[in-house]
Design a protein around this motif. Structure first.
Motif, PDB file in Angstrom:
ATOM      1  N   LEU A 151      54.824  49.600  33.767  1.00 33.66           N
ATOM      2  CA  LEU A 151      55.165  50.506  35.292  1.00 33.66           C
ATOM      3  C   LEU A 151      55.108  51.917  35.514  1.00 33.66           C
ATOM      4  CD1 LEU A 151      59.125  49.791  33.353  1.00 33.66           C
ATOM      5  CD2 LEU A 151      57.722  48.709  35.366  1.00 33.66           C
ATOM      6  N   PRO A 152      55.584  51.896  36.383  1.00 33.04           N
ATOM      7  CA  PRO A 152      55.025  53.129  36.966  1.00 33.04           C
ATOM      8  C   PRO A 152      55.793  55.093  36.916  1.00 33.04           C
ATOM      9  CG  PRO A 152      56.230  52.048  39.168  1.00 33.04           C
ATOM     10  CD  PRO A 152      55.507  51.335  37.438  1.00 33.04           C
ATOM     11  N   PRO A 153      55.380  56.069  37.577  1.00 29.52           N
ATOM     12  CA  PRO A 153      55.986  57.327  36.512  1.00 29.52           C
ATOM     13  C   PRO A 153      57.227  57.753  37.939  1.00 29.52           C
ATOM     14  CG  PRO A 153      53.710  58.197  37.407  1.00 29.52           C
ATOM     15  CD  PRO A 153      54.175  56.389  37.741  1.00 29.52           C
ATOM     16  N   TYR A 154      57.473  56.774  38.921  1.00 31.99           N
ATOM     17  CA  TYR A 154      58.329  57.260  40.141  1.00 31.99           C
ATOM     18  C   TYR A 154      58.925  56.046  39.832  1.00 31.99           C
ATOM     19  CZ  TYR A 154      55.004  62.038  41.122  1.00 31.99           C
ATOM     20  OH  TYR A 154      54.864  62.587  40.034  1.00 31.99           O
ATOM     21  N   LEU A 155      60.240  56.579  40.776  1.00 32.55           N
ATOM     22  CA  LEU A 155      61.054  55.266  41.336  1.00 32.55           C
ATOM     23  C   LEU A 155      61.479  55.612  42.095  1.00 32.55           C
ATOM     24  CD1 LEU A 155      63.581  53.478  38.613  1.00 32.55           C
ATOM     25  CD2 LEU A 155      63.972  53.629  41.157  1.00 32.55           C
ATOM     26  N   ALA A 156      62.043  55.313  43.361  1.00 35.86           N
ATOM     27  CA  ALA A 156      62.545  55.642  44.312  1.00 35.86           C
ATOM     28  C   ALA A 156      63.400  54.550  45.199  1.00 35.86           C
ATOM     29  CB  ALA A 156      61.767  55.338  45.728  1.00 35.86           C
ATOM     30  N   SER A 164      50.404  56.114  45.541  1.00 34.59           N
ATOM     31  CA  SER A 164      50.209  54.000  45.968  1.00 34.59           C
ATOM     32  C   SER A 164      51.541  53.081  45.251  1.00 34.59           C
ATOM     33  CB  SER A 164      49.064  54.233  44.734  1.00 34.59           C
ATOM     34  OG  SER A 164      49.465  54.245  43.436  1.00 34.59           O
ATOM     35  N   PRO A 165      50.476  52.218  44.990  1.00 34.60           N
ATOM     36  CA  PRO A 165      51.553  50.914  44.489  1.00 34.60           C
ATOM     37  C   PRO A 165      51.866  51.052  43.202  1.00 34.60           C
ATOM     38  CG  PRO A 165      50.509  50.252  46.068  1.00 34.60           C
ATOM     39  CD  PRO A 165      49.553  52.059  46.277  1.00 34.60           C
ATOM     40  N   LYS A 166      50.548  51.504  42.456  1.00 34.18           N
ATOM     41  CA  LYS A 166      50.423  51.467  41.134  1.00 34.18           C
ATOM     42  C   LYS A 166      52.040  52.446  40.444  1.00 34.18           C
ATOM     43  CE  LYS A 166      47.061  52.295  38.761  1.00 34.18           C
ATOM     44  NZ  LYS A 166      45.267  52.831  38.313  1.00 34.18           N
ATOM     45  N   ASN A 167      52.214  54.102  41.144  1.00 34.39           N
ATOM     46  CA  ASN A 167      52.732  55.090  41.017  1.00 34.39           C
ATOM     47  C   ASN A 167      53.873  54.937  41.666  1.00 34.39           C
ATOM     48  OD1 ASN A 167      50.830  56.778  39.791  1.00 34.39           O
ATOM     49  ND2 ASN A 167      49.917  57.588  41.367  1.00 34.39           N
ATOM     50  N   LEU A 168      54.327  54.438  42.509  1.00 36.50           N
ATOM     51  CA  LEU A 168      55.931  54.640  43.190  1.00 36.50           C
ATOM     52  C   LEU A 168      56.484  53.255  42.889  1.00 36.50           C
ATOM     53  CD1 LEU A 168      58.073  56.088  44.369  1.00 36.50           C
ATOM     54  CD2 LEU A 168      56.793  54.873  46.494  1.00 36.50           C
ATOM     55  N   MET A 169      57.297  52.738  42.373  1.00 41.80           N
ATOM     56  CA  MET A 169      58.522  51.062  42.082  1.00 41.80           C
ATOM     57  C   MET A 169      59.800  51.485  43.480  1.00 41.80           C
ATOM     58  SD  MET A 169      59.617  49.785  38.954  1.00 41.80           S
ATOM     59  CE  MET A 169      60.437  51.269  37.389  1.00 41.80           C
ATOM     60  N   ILE A 170      60.979  50.733  43.984  1.00 46.79           N
ATOM     61  CA  ILE A 170      61.232  51.055  44.581  1.00 46.79           C
ATOM     62  C   ILE A 170      62.752  50.494  44.685  1.00 46.79           C
ATOM     63  CG2 ILE A 170      61.860  50.694  47.054  1.00 46.79           C
ATOM     64  CD1 ILE A 170      59.069  51.462  47.283  1.00 46.79           C
ATOM     65  N   TYR A 171      63.915  50.569  44.121  1.00 50.07           N
ATOM     66  CA  TYR A 171      64.783  50.191  44.037  1.00 50.07           C
ATOM     67  C   TYR A 171      66.240  50.344  45.755  1.00 50.07           C
ATOM     68  CZ  TYR A 171      69.323  48.870  43.168  1.00 50.07           C
ATOM     69  OH  TYR A 171      71.418  48.307  42.991  1.00 50.07           O
ATOM     70  N   LEU A 172      65.451  48.689  46.388  1.00 51.04           N
ATOM     71  CA  LEU A 172      66.852  49.216  47.872  1.00 51.04           C
ATOM     72  C   LEU A 172      68.483  48.592  47.073  1.00 51.04           C
ATOM     73  CD1 LEU A 172      67.184  49.249  50.885  1.00 51.04           C
ATOM     74  CD2 LEU A 172      66.329  46.630  50.984  1.00 51.04           C
ATOM     75  N   ARG A 173      69.123  49.701  47.233  1.00 48.62           N
ATOM     76  CA  ARG A 173      70.479  49.539  47.451  1.00 48.62           C
ATOM     77  C   ARG A 173      71.206  48.388  48.046  1.00 48.62           C
ATOM     78  NH1 ARG A 173      72.760  54.940  44.175  1.00 48.62           N
ATOM     79  NH2 ARG A 173      72.874  55.788  46.182  1.00 48.62           N
ATOM     80  N   GLU A 174      71.084  47.427  49.070  1.00 47.27           N
ATOM     81  CA  GLU A 174      71.155  47.028  49.939  1.00 47.27           C
ATOM     82  C   GLU A 174      70.462  45.331  49.608  1.00 47.27           C
ATOM     83  OE1 GLU A 174      70.822  47.411  54.276  1.00 47.27           O
ATOM     84  OE2 GLU A 174      68.999  47.517  53.539  1.00 47.27           O
ATOM     85  N   GLU A 175      71.343  44.338  50.050  1.00 54.44           N
ATOM     86  CA  GLU A 175      71.140  42.938  49.418  1.00 54.44           C
ATOM     87  C   GLU A 175      70.119  42.518  50.472  1.00 54.44           C
ATOM     88  OE1 GLU A 175      74.075  40.318  48.892  1.00 54.44           O
ATOM     89  OE2 GLU A 175      74.941  41.423  47.349  1.00 54.44           O
ATOM     90  N   LEU A 176      68.869  41.664  50.364  1.00 50.37           N
ATOM     91  CA  LEU A 176      68.236  41.346  51.092  1.00 50.37           C
ATOM     92  C   LEU A 176      68.598  40.826  52.442  1.00 50.37           C
ATOM     93  CD1 LEU A 176      65.391  39.198  49.885  1.00 50.37           C
ATOM     94  CD2 LEU A 176      65.303  41.736  50.666  1.00 50.37           C
ATOM     95  N   ASN A 177      68.480  40.782  53.515  1.00 52.90           N
ATOM     96  CA  ASN A 177      69.135  40.648  54.829  1.00 52.90           C
ATOM     97  C   ASN A 177      67.921  41.039  55.422  1.00 52.90           C
ATOM     98  OD1 ASN A 177      68.772  43.513  55.790  1.00 52.90           O
ATOM     99  ND2 ASN A 177      70.859  43.638  54.674  1.00 52.90           N
ATOM    100  N   SER A 178      68.671  39.766  57.205  1.00 55.92           N
ATOM    101  CA  SER A 178      67.433  39.622  58.390  1.00 55.92           C
ATOM    102  C   SER A 178      66.796  40.836  58.991  1.00 55.92           C
ATOM    103  CB  SER A 178      68.275  39.003  59.228  1.00 55.92           C
ATOM    104  OG  SER A 178      69.247  40.108  59.865  1.00 55.92           O
ATOM    105  N   ASN A 179      67.700  42.261  58.643  1.00 56.72           N
ATOM    106  CA  ASN A 179      66.581  42.985  58.966  1.00 56.72           C
ATOM    107  C   ASN A 179      65.910  44.225  57.387  1.00 56.72           C
ATOM    108  OD1 ASN A 179      68.278  43.948  61.143  1.00 56.72           O
ATOM    109  ND2 ASN A 179      69.968  44.455  59.665  1.00 56.72           N
ATOM    110  N   ASN A 180      66.292  43.537  56.320  1.00 57.95           N
ATOM    111  CA  ASN A 180      64.992  44.515  55.616  1.00 57.95           C
ATOM    112  C   ASN A 180      63.821  43.663  55.031  1.00 57.95           C
ATOM    113  OD1 ASN A 180      66.430  43.167  53.578  1.00 57.95           O
ATOM    114  ND2 ASN A 180      68.009  44.687  53.337  1.00 57.95           N
ATOM    115  N   GLN A 181      63.959  42.459  54.945  1.00 59.08           N
ATOM    116  CA  GLN A 181      63.830  41.630  54.820  1.00 59.08           C
ATOM    117  C   GLN A 181      61.807  41.641  54.804  1.00 59.08           C
ATOM    118  OE1 GLN A 181      64.352  37.129  54.785  1.00 59.08           O
ATOM    119  NE2 GLN A 181      63.675  36.760  52.867  1.00 59.08           N
ATOM    120  N   ALA A 182      61.292  41.708  55.712  1.00 56.55           N
ATOM    121  CA  ALA A 182      59.974  42.183  56.176  1.00 56.55           C
ATOM    122  C   ALA A 182      59.898  42.971  56.100  1.00 56.55           C
ATOM    123  CB  ALA A 182      59.810  41.372  57.898  1.00 56.55           C
TER     124      ALA A 182
END
Ligand SMILES: Nc1nc2c([nH]c(=O)n2[C@@H]2O[C@H](COP(=O)(O)OP(=O)(O)OP(=O)(O)O)[C@@H](O)[C@H]2O)c(=O)[nH]1
Ligand SMILES: [Mg+2]
Length: 296
Positions: A128-133, A151-169
């Motif tokens: 796991l990376p050191p940063y989590l947004a 870089s993708p190796k250093n950052l992980m992301i948690y989106l507090r929203e369900e997958l939807n047509s606006n964010n999926q892409a």
């Protein structure tokens, strides 16, 4: 039961491969793979024990190392405190001086070997990376800002929203670049699932996903995360935050106690910024999670 203090080495060579060895059948947790190491004697520091064990077991001289994670784990027959360090500078080629098989393993293949149960947290800490947004929404300026700093190796992301047509892409694009992205709710395909602390407490069996994370605020929740074999947790709030000034932070000393109790990597969250990485790691964190800290 007495706690056995163990110095454990995650020896990493220049191409990123990790050295693992097979425990002899007669040993505790025999027949399983391990990261080399052994018991800290009463007159030794962890650093001394690490160097001695690695030389005794592999014929390797440790020149440089840094702490990765400490895991306290209760086997039915033995309680251990694994003090795990990454050994990134060393002299000599590891070989099994006690006749044990020793191999170099690419990081992404470690999970296909059988390790003692306490090692799951070590494996996750390696991967796991050191940063989590943590973010409530995704948009291109935000993503561009991350791209400029992490870089993708250093950052992980948690989106507090369900997958939807606006964010999926945007989510799929981030994943295609190699970022680990968890979204709210069920998202079977990605293999990531995050539980709020309320969901964590209400869950009895580990959901069938590759990466399970959870939000924790206290000892009860950390112990529940241990019981569910959660892969990593966000522990908050370390300090009080402008958005919730009425909620007192637990402070770094309590954070460190809870992080040591946790079997898995712990991200520090709440009232801290990116420049708190040093203090977070000193207190046992995998790294920093943040909401406003990661906004451009
Ligand atoms: N070295 C090592 N020990 C581990 C790991 N994971 C884990 O649970 N342990 C536990 O930590 C304890 C101490 O390790 P050890 O058996 O290597 O200690 P040692 O080298 O001093 O061996 P000895 O008791 O045969 O002299 C054991 O109970 C072992 O099961 C690991 O990845 N590496
Ligand atoms: Mg050993």
């Amino acid at each position: 039961m007495k706690l056995v203090h163990v110095a454990v080495a995650v020896i990493e060579r220049a191409n990123g491969d990790i050295c693992i060895a097979k425990r002899a059948d007669h040993q505790h947790q025999g027949g399983l793979w391990e990261f080399p190491g052994g018991k800290v004697e009463s007159d030794e520091t962890v650093t001394q024990a690490l160097a001695r064990e690695i030389h005794e077991e592999l014929g390797v001289i440790v020149l440089g190392h840094y702490p990765l994670i400490s895991v306290r784990y209760e086997y039915p027959d033995k309680h251990v405190l694994l003090d795990v360090h990454v050994v990134n500078e060393f002299e000599g080629e590891p070989h099994g001086k006690e006749g044990q098989p020793v191999i170099w393993c690419p990081k992404d293949q470690l999970a296909s070997y059988s390790f003692p149960a306490a090692n799951k947290g070590i494996l996750n800490a390696i991967l796991l990376p050191p940063y989590l947004a943590v973010t409530n929404e995704l948009n291109q300026p935000l993503i561009d800002g991350w791209g400029a700093h992490f870089s993708p190796k250093n950052l992980m992301i948690y989106l507090r929203e369900e997958l939807n047509s606006n964010n999926q892409a945007l989510v799929l694009n981030l994943r295609a670049q190699g970022y680990r992205v968890t979204v709210k709710g069920a998202d079977q395909e990605s293999g990531y699932l995050h539980l709020s602390s309320a969901e964590l407490l209400a869950t009895d069996d580990r959901p069938d996903v590759n990466w399970l994370s959870a939000s924790c605020h206290n000892e009860e929740e950390v112990l529940k995360a241990n019981a569910l074999n959660v892969d990593f947790i966000l522990l908050s709030p370390v300090n009080s935050t402008p958005t919730h000034p009425e909620v007192l932070g637990m402070g770094w000393p309590r954070f460190a106690e809870l992080a040591l109790m946790a079997h898995m990597p712990v991200y520090a969250l709440g009232g801290i910024g990116l420049d708190d990485m040093g203090v977070a790691k000193k207190n046992g964190a995998q790294g920093i999670a943040g909401i406003s800290a990661f906004l451009p």
